[in-house]
Design an enzyme around this catalytic site. Structure first.
Site, PDB file in Angstrom:
ATOM      1  CG  HIS A 153      -2.049  -0.975   1.082  1.00  0.00           C
ATOM      2  ND1 HIS A 153      -3.325  -0.615   0.744  1.00  0.00           N
ATOM      3  CD2 HIS A 153      -2.076  -2.330   1.189  1.00  0.00           C
ATOM      4  CE1 HIS A 153      -4.095  -1.684   0.665  1.00  0.00           C
ATOM      5  NE2 HIS A 153      -3.353  -2.741   0.942  1.00  0.00           N
ATOM      6  CG  ASP A 362       0.161   9.179   0.641  1.00  0.00           C
ATOM      7  OD1 ASP A 362       0.113   8.024   1.084  1.00  0.00           O
ATOM      8  OD2 ASP A 362      -0.532  10.108   1.078  1.00  0.00           O
TER       9      ASP A 362
END
Ligand code: ADQ
Length: 472
Positions: A153, A362
């Site tokens: 992720h 991110d």
């Protein structure tokens, strides 16, 4: 039909979740037979080797407890003080204690021992995130022959950052024990491919002689995660969201809202964001009293020193901006340290003229997707987005910024606030189409179809997998 077994560090709890993983994966098991396996959240001196199986909010969940020492070494230690900062290219914030690695592997082995007896031969195992990189190795050493996929992720690091991680070669070998490794963005697949290309088994050489990495049986591809933008559109018009909007409108009056929503984490670029807002107010006196910044940032991982420090830094910066610009009858910003339910968040997103999503790095950033989904099509807000979020590959029509350059972010904020309605609508139309193309249902079915091509899918994915790259 094969069952899906989702494995993640934490099993989902009740109530609103502040993490993207739980929000996204609840949907998979709502549609498909299987169960979720992970840590219960409980620490005990003598954990049972067997998992407890329970129904939590309609999901079948198998969970184990951990000892306090193992959990510390595995979670706060190796996962979040070494892997998280290194994968986010913050080696300056990494703390290395060599014994944490043994705890990390011990917990992965404990997961495997408790999970293996629950597996049927044709179960599909889908492992999530950096806490569990060695799980396939451990399961296979116990004889599991299931198809196993791993989804990262967070971003995959550059080769230099990877070298800084103790035992990185073993971790890469662990990844090669999966049939499929999924990443968020093309840049992550490229970083992985570069590492794999330059680290053929022979070049591990003398220091890593025991490691033999063969990726020929592992497919690596990008599967960018998304949200459910149409669900956010509905939520944003729901009574709970409308209540939040009315409450906020009473306070804001004519001021336009600049909104940030994040876990409190140093990867999210919060001090830089507040500094950019400060520069906006300093450079554009006409905007004072016409804007208000709301930053929502509930604390996370607050047993880790670096997370306490980012909280202190943010407190100080918000205080500085208040001291510099606040008037008795005007406050430039509000900083709220709590989590909200999705309807309230959707209301805030819809009310905002600017969604300020500026992480320094991110994996994806689901807040960007949720902001887009929640907008009023007649009067949409503007997304200001870091080019270092995976979402930057999905949303080229956002105002993309380098979050380290606070002058640039301040100027993007000004452009967003001055943007004419036609342009806002045009950009939002393209963003919403992209958010729909990359919705979370298609993300999950794309990954599962690729992991197990013969498997029936709960929803037929029409999306081509655009992001395929293979190092095989
Ligand atoms: P996170 O780092 O947690 O996730 P993000 O993708 O932004 O980051 O997801 C945050 C989620 O938490 C969103 O669904 C958001 O609505 C929710 N949230 C944030 N603040 C909240 C608040 N104050 N109250 C309630 N909910 C809040 C990791 C990676 C990301 C990746 C996701 C999913 O770091 O890069 O996008 O996993 O893969």
């Amino acid at each position: 039909m094969s069952r899906i077994v989702i494995v993640s560090n934490r099993t989902p709890g009740k109530g609103p979740a502040a993490g993207g993983l739980a929000v996204a994966l609840r949907k998979v098991l709502a549609d498909q037979e299987g169960f979720w396996f992970g840590w219960s959240g409980k620490l005990t001196d003598d954990p049972s080797p067997e998992a407890r199986i329970e129904d939590i909010d309609g999901l079948s969940v198998a969970q184990i407890d951990l000892t306090r020492d193992d959990h510390h070494a595995y979670y706060a230690g190796f996962s979040n003080s070494i892997l998280w900062p290194s994968f986010h290219l913050r080696l300056d914030l990494a703390t290395i204690e060599s014994h944490w690695y043994e705890g990390y592997r011990r917990v992965n082995a404990q997961f495997a021992r408790a999970l293996k007896p629950l597996l049927k031969p044709d179960d599909i195992v889908w492992v999530h995130d950096y806490h569990l990189i060695p799980l396939a190795t451990e399961l296979r050493s116990l004889g599991a022959r299931n198809r196993m996929g791993f989804y990262l992720h967070i971003p995959f690091p550059t080769a230099d950052a990877l070298y800084a991680i103790p035992h990185h070669a073993e971790l890469m070998r662990d990844l090669s024990r999966y049939d499929l490794v999924g990443m968020q963005a093309n840049r992550d697949v490229a970083a992985f491919t570069e590492f794999a290309d330059h680290q053929a088994p022979s070049t591990f050489g003398a220091t890593q002689a025991a490691v033999d990495i063969d990726f020929s049986g592992t497919e690596i591809a990008a599967f960018p995660i998304g949200s459910d933008p149409d669900a956010f559109a509905r939520l944003a018009a729901s009574p709970a969201a409308t209540k939040m909007i009315h409450r906020m409108r009473r306070v804001l009056a004519d001021q336009r809202l600049v909104l940030g929503v994040d876990r409190l984490d140093y990867s999210k670029g919060l001090p830089q964001r507040v500094e950019a807002y400060e520069k906006l107010l300093a450079n554009n006196p006409r905007l004072r009293r016409t804007v208000h910044m709301l930053q929502v940032a509930p604390p996370s991982r607050d047993s880790i020193k670096e997370y306490q420090e980012i909280g202190d830094t943010l407190d100080a910066m918000c205080g500085r901006v208040m001291g510099r610009f606040a008037e008795p009858d005007w406050q430039p910003l509000t900083y709220v340290k709590r989590a909200y339910g999705q309807p309230s968040l959707a209301g805030l997103y819809r009310l905002a003229r600017v969604g300020l999503v500026t992480p320094l790095r991110d994996g994806m950033n689901l807040v960007a997707h949720e902001f887009v989904g929640s907008q009023d099509p007649q009067d949409p807000g503007v997304l200001v987005l870091s080019r270092f979020a995976g979402a930057a590959e999905i949303f080229p029509e956002a105002l993309q910024v380098n979050p380290f350059d606070t002058d640039e972010t301040a100027e993007a904020l000004r452009m967003a606030l001055d943007m004419p309605l036609d342009e806002r609508r045009e950009r939002w139309g393209a963003l919403m189409a992209a958010a729909r193309r990359h919705n979370v249902d298609d993300w999950a079915s794309s990954f599962l179809q690729r992991l197990s091509p013969g498997m029936a899918s709960p929803k037929t994915s029409k999306r081509d997998i655009l992001y395929l790259a293979s190092v095989a």
